[in-house]
Design a protein around this motif. Structure first.
Motif, PDB file in Angstrom:
ATOM      1  N   VAL A 150       0.851  -1.203   0.000  1.00 26.03           N
ATOM      2  CA  VAL A 150       0.000   0.000   0.000  1.00 26.03           C
ATOM      3  C   VAL A 150       0.882   1.248   0.000  1.00 26.03           C
ATOM      4  N   GLU A 151       1.915   1.247   0.815  1.00 23.65           N
ATOM      5  CA  GLU A 151       2.819   2.402   0.870  1.00 23.65           C
ATOM      6  C   GLU A 151       3.535   2.599  -0.470  1.00 23.65           C
ATOM      7  N   ALA A 152       3.964   1.511  -1.097  1.00 24.13           N
ATOM      8  CA  ALA A 152       4.616   1.624  -2.408  1.00 24.13           C
ATOM      9  C   ALA A 152       3.644   2.169  -3.446  1.00 24.13           C
ATOM     10  N   TYR A 153       2.395   1.709  -3.417  1.00 28.17           N
ATOM     11  CA  TYR A 153       1.370   2.196  -4.352  1.00 28.17           C
ATOM     12  C   TYR A 153       1.110   3.681  -4.125  1.00 28.17           C
TER      13      TYR A 153
ATOM     14  N   THR B 298      -7.197   0.327  -3.309  1.00 22.98           N
ATOM     15  CA  THR B 298      -8.025  -0.761  -2.787  1.00 22.98           C
ATOM     16  C   THR B 298      -7.259  -2.059  -3.039  1.00 22.98           C
ATOM     17  N   ILE B 299      -7.757  -3.137  -2.494  1.00 21.43           N
ATOM     18  CA  ILE B 299      -7.116  -4.436  -2.745  1.00 21.43           C
ATOM     19  C   ILE B 299      -7.100  -4.729  -4.241  1.00 21.43           C
ATOM     20  N   GLN B 300      -8.204  -4.416  -4.921  1.00 20.82           N
ATOM     21  CA  GLN B 300      -8.285  -4.688  -6.357  1.00 20.82           C
ATOM     22  C   GLN B 300      -7.282  -3.843  -7.137  1.00 20.82           C
ATOM     23  N   ASP B 301      -7.049  -2.585  -6.700  1.00 25.04           N
ATOM     24  CA  ASP B 301      -6.026  -1.745  -7.342  1.00 25.04           C
ATOM     25  C   ASP B 301      -4.646  -2.400  -7.227  1.00 25.04           C
ATOM     26  N   LEU B 302      -4.355  -2.954  -6.058  1.00 22.05           N
ATOM     27  CA  LEU B 302      -3.056  -3.608  -5.861  1.00 22.05           C
ATOM     28  C   LEU B 302      -2.910  -4.834  -6.761  1.00 22.05           C
TER      29      LEU B 302
ATOM     30  N   ASP C 191      -4.638  -5.380  -9.652  1.00 21.76           N
ATOM     31  CA  ASP C 191      -4.630  -4.945 -11.054  1.00 21.76           C
ATOM     32  C   ASP C 191      -3.281  -4.386 -11.485  1.00 21.76           C
ATOM     33  N   ASN C 192      -2.599  -3.690 -10.588  1.00 17.26           N
ATOM     34  CA  ASN C 192      -1.302  -3.096 -10.917  1.00 17.26           C
ATOM     35  C   ASN C 192      -0.125  -3.984 -10.510  1.00 17.26           C
ATOM     36  N   GLU C 193      -0.418  -5.236 -10.210  1.00 20.97           N
ATOM     37  CA  GLU C 193       0.582  -6.268  -9.915  1.00 20.97           C
ATOM     38  C   GLU C 193       1.440  -5.967  -8.682  1.00 20.97           C
ATOM     39  N   TYR C 194       0.849  -5.298  -7.706  1.00 23.60           N
ATOM     40  CA  TYR C 194       1.506  -5.145  -6.418  1.00 23.60           C
ATOM     41  C   TYR C 194       1.244  -6.372  -5.544  1.00 23.60           C
TER      42      TYR C 194
END
Length: 104
Positions: free
Chosen positions: A58-61, A70-74, A76-79
Motif C-alpha cells: 500500500v505504501e509503495a502504491y 483498494t485491494i483490487q487496485d493492488l 490490477d497493478n501487480e503489487y
C-alpha cells in the motif's frame, strides 16, 4: 538319529507386538493435540505477516500513484497476487480509507 531342537527362534511374540502398538498409540494421542495447536499459531502468524506485507505494498502504491489503493487496485497493478488478498485461515484483508491494512 538326532533331532535338532531350535533353541533360539527369531521373531516377536504377540505380547511384544501389543506392547509396541500400545506405546505407538500413546505417542500418537499425545502429539495430535499439540500439532493442531501449532497449526492455529502458524495461521495467526502467517496472517500477521501477510497484513504487514500488504501494508508495505500500500505504501509503495501511494508513493507511485499519490492515492490510497483498494485491494483490487493492488492486484490490477501487480503489487499483489490474487491469492494474497486473504489470510490462510480465510479472513479477508481490507484497506481502510487512511491506508491502514487490517483483517475483516
Amino acid at each position: 538319529m538326532k533331532f535338532l531342537k531350535a533353541s533360539n527362534e527369531d521373531g516377536f511374540t504377540l505380547i511384544e507386538m501389543l506392547i509396541v502398538l500400545l506405546i505407538i498409540s500413546v505417542l500418537i494421542l499425545i502429539t495430535i493435540p499439540n500439532v493442531t495447536r501449532h497449526f492455529e499459531s502458524i495461521n495467526e502468524k502467517g496472517c500477521s505477516a501477510l497484513v504487514q506485507m500488504v501494508q508495505g505494498q500500500v505504501e509503495a502504491y501511494k508513493i507511485d500513484f499519490k492515492t490510497t489503493p483498494t485491494i483490487q487496485d493492488l492486484v490490477d497493478n501487480e503489487y499483489l497476487n490474487d491469492d494474497k488478498t486473504s489470510c490462510p485461515n480465510g479472513d479477508e484483508i481490507v484497506i481502510q480509507s487512511d491506508g491502514s491494512v487490517s483483517v475483516k
